[in-house]
Design an enzyme around this catalytic site. Structure first.
Site, PDB file in Angstrom:
ATOM      1  N   ARG A  49       0.919  -0.703   0.407  1.00 22.38           N
ATOM      2  CA  ARG A  49      -0.216   0.101  -0.056  1.00 22.38           C
ATOM      3  C   ARG A  49       0.798   1.350  -0.119  1.00 22.38           C
ATOM      4  O   ARG A  49       0.581   2.120   0.001  1.00 22.38           O
ATOM      5  CB  ARG A  49      -0.913  -0.001   0.936  1.00 22.38           C
ATOM      6  CG  ARG A  49      -2.555   1.187   1.153  1.00 22.38           C
ATOM      7  CD  ARG A  49      -2.877   0.882   2.062  1.00 22.38           C
ATOM      8  NE  ARG A  49      -2.132   0.560   3.522  1.00 22.38           N
ATOM      9  CZ  ARG A  49      -1.865   1.456   4.261  1.00 22.38           C
ATOM     10  NH1 ARG A  49      -1.299   2.605   4.404  1.00 22.38           N
ATOM     11  NH2 ARG A  49      -1.235   0.843   5.093  1.00 22.38           N
ATOM     12  N   TYR A 103     -16.178   9.347 -20.309  1.00 23.01           N
ATOM     13  CA  TYR A 103     -16.324   8.235 -20.053  1.00 23.01           C
ATOM     14  C   TYR A 103     -17.141   8.226 -18.605  1.00 23.01           C
ATOM     15  O   TYR A 103     -17.075   9.124 -17.749  1.00 23.01           O
ATOM     16  CB  TYR A 103     -14.899   7.437 -19.230  1.00 23.01           C
ATOM     17  CG  TYR A 103     -15.363   6.455 -18.491  1.00 23.01           C
ATOM     18  CD1 TYR A 103     -15.838   5.494 -18.795  1.00 23.01           C
ATOM     19  CD2 TYR A 103     -14.828   5.706 -16.712  1.00 23.01           C
ATOM     20  CE1 TYR A 103     -16.106   4.362 -17.939  1.00 23.01           C
ATOM     21  CE2 TYR A 103     -15.282   5.217 -16.420  1.00 23.01           C
ATOM     22  CZ  TYR A 103     -15.677   3.994 -16.635  1.00 23.01           C
ATOM     23  OH  TYR A 103     -16.506   3.328 -16.319  1.00 23.01           O
ATOM     24  N   ASP A 175      -6.871  11.889 -19.397  1.00 27.73           N
ATOM     25  CA  ASP A 175      -7.255  10.337 -19.755  1.00 27.73           C
ATOM     26  C   ASP A 175      -6.709   9.895 -20.933  1.00 27.73           C
ATOM     27  O   ASP A 175      -7.229  10.163 -22.119  1.00 27.73           O
ATOM     28  CB  ASP A 175      -8.759   9.938 -19.175  1.00 27.73           C
ATOM     29  CG  ASP A 175      -8.978   8.470 -19.013  1.00 27.73           C
ATOM     30  OD1 ASP A 175      -8.015   7.334 -19.846  1.00 27.73           O
ATOM     31  OD2 ASP A 175      -9.455   8.327 -18.686  1.00 27.73           O
ATOM     32  N   LYS A 200      -7.820  -1.510 -20.025  1.00 26.96           N
ATOM     33  CA  LYS A 200      -7.857  -1.461 -21.301  1.00 26.96           C
ATOM     34  C   LYS A 200      -6.500  -2.105 -22.280  1.00 26.96           C
ATOM     35  O   LYS A 200      -6.437  -3.262 -22.064  1.00 26.96           O
ATOM     36  CB  LYS A 200      -8.232  -0.732 -21.796  1.00 26.96           C
ATOM     37  CG  LYS A 200      -9.427   0.152 -21.087  1.00 26.96           C
ATOM     38  CD  LYS A 200     -10.788  -0.155 -20.381  1.00 26.96           C
ATOM     39  CE  LYS A 200     -11.358   0.123 -18.948  1.00 26.96           C
ATOM     40  NZ  LYS A 200     -12.321  -0.187 -19.123  1.00 26.96           N
TER      41      LYS A 200
END
Ligand code: PLP
Length: 382
Positions: A49, A103, A175, A200
């Site tokens: 993390r 998006y 993006d 993607k």
């Protein structure tokens, strides 16, 4: 963490950049499974993390190299990358500008969360530079763009947006998922921060959910501080799988570019099709800007079918799969109204120009002739 092989071509960097070899000299990066690392006699505090374990570093070095960035962060989803980046910089009273046509998940996040935190925002009605200029306020901190956009493949001039941000002293964020680092490197045009849904093209086989942010050290340090608390890190197994996928990114995207161009030209001539949205077509509004800033037009295209029964059309396809998400080696098709933009109101969809008869095609790496034959037989039966 800047590229160690900056003089090598992208295809070479896809394969080699970032990878590690241990004492056994296996040519693939080992998967470091530990979540617990020794801390005595070192200042390093490794922990998944904290975004600093070996497999995370490998993938970031590879992606930073491909995006010409200094460094970056790898997240457990594209939305973790989007939300963590935005919330790292925006505070109560700040303002953020979003381009027209984003998006749906990003738009939904902004609509759902920003008001609660007292963050102001404007979603543009059009993407000309005058609209960006008019939306600027003294408290604007970020201009956020997506080019080509999901699903209408809108193109925004990266150089002009970055110039505007520099003058207005705000941060430019893009993006870059649809283009992939193979077709577009926004940092070369002055954009500050690049985001990817690695689910993607970077993953490319429809089996990884991940996200990435690439930028200069200054911005990544700020995002890292928030990321440690927001906790959207990616585990070593997925990092390894992503590393393996990116090795073939250039050849996959190259084939997808060529396939999409041929399919766009085919659909553009069909009487059953109203409009085709693909930046490679000279009829596309953003074609000239796309030529300036992209090295390939990408594997995504959208089109409006004259027949309103778009479900029946999708069912007639025999090779292309009706499925959500995009960027895989297999061609998939979906209706944005019932998938990527289903959480966006009808009014907002209309403002973005997303009609009910719109279909978004993610073109895979299959044989072009087979794909065109499949579309042809489905169109002929409308
Ligand atoms: N950005 C774009 C352009 C997308 O298409 C998507 C998902 O479809 C996302 C971000 C979100 O990515 P993820 O689903 O990996 O969270």
């Amino acid at each position: 963490m800047k590229s160690i092989q900056p003089d090598r071509a992208k295809g070479t960097r896809c394969v080699h950049e970032g990878q590690r070899m241990d004492e056994y000299r296996g040519i693939n990066t080992p998967i470091y499974t530990s979540t617990s690392y020794g801390y005595l006699d070192t200042d390093d505090r490794l922990y998944p993390r904290y975004f600093n374990i070996p497999n995370q570093k490998v993938i970031i070095e590879k992606l930073a190299s491909l995006e010409n960035a200094e460094t970056g962060l790898i997240f457990s989803s594209g939305m973790a990358a989007v939300s963590t980046t935005l919330l790292s910089f925006l505070s109560q009273g700040d303002h953020c500008i979003f381009q027209n046509g984003l998006y749906g998940g990003t738009l939904h996040f902004v609509n759902e969360e920003f008001n609660r935190f007292g963050i102001e925002y404007s979603v543009l009605k059009s993407n000309d530079m005058q609209s960006f200029r008019t939306a600027l306020r003294p408290n604007t901190r970020i201009i956020y763009i997506e080019s080509p956009s999901n699903p209408l493949l809108s193109i925004v001039d990266l150089e002009q947006v970055s110039d505007l941000c520099r003058k207005a002293k705000c941060i430019s964020v893009i993006d870059n998922t649809f283009a992939s680092p193979i077709n577009q490197n926004p940092i070369d045009f002055g954009i500050d921060i690049v985001i990817h849904s690695a689910t993607k093209y970077l993953g490319g086989h429809s089996d990884i959910c991940a996200g990435a942010v690439l930028s200069g050290k200054k911005y990544i340090e700020r995002i890292t501080r928030s990321s440690l608390s927001f906790g959207g890190s990616l585990n070593s197994f997925m990092c390894y799988l992503l590393e393996r996928s990116i090795k073939t990114l250039e050849i996959r995207v190259g084939k997808q570019n060529r396939n999409a161009m041929e399919i766009a030209e085919f659909l553009d001539k069909r009487p059953e099709v109203d409009v085709v949205y693909y930046p490679g077509l000279s009829s596309h509004k953003g074609h000239d800007v796309a030529i300036k800033q992209m090295t390939g037009f990408g594997g995504m295209l959208s089109f409006e079918l004259k027949d309103p029964d778009i479900t029946a059309f999708q069912k007639r396809l025999q090779l292309i799969k009706p499925a959500m998400s995009l960027g895989g080696v297999e061609s998939t098709i979906c209706a944005p109204v019932t998938t990527s933009h289903r959480l966006v109101s009808k009014k907002e969809r209309e403002e973005e120009g997303i009609r009910d008869n719109l279909l978004r095609l993610s073109v895979g790496i299959e044989n072009t002739g087979d794909l065109i034959r499949d579309l042809k037989q489905a169109l002929e039966r409308t």
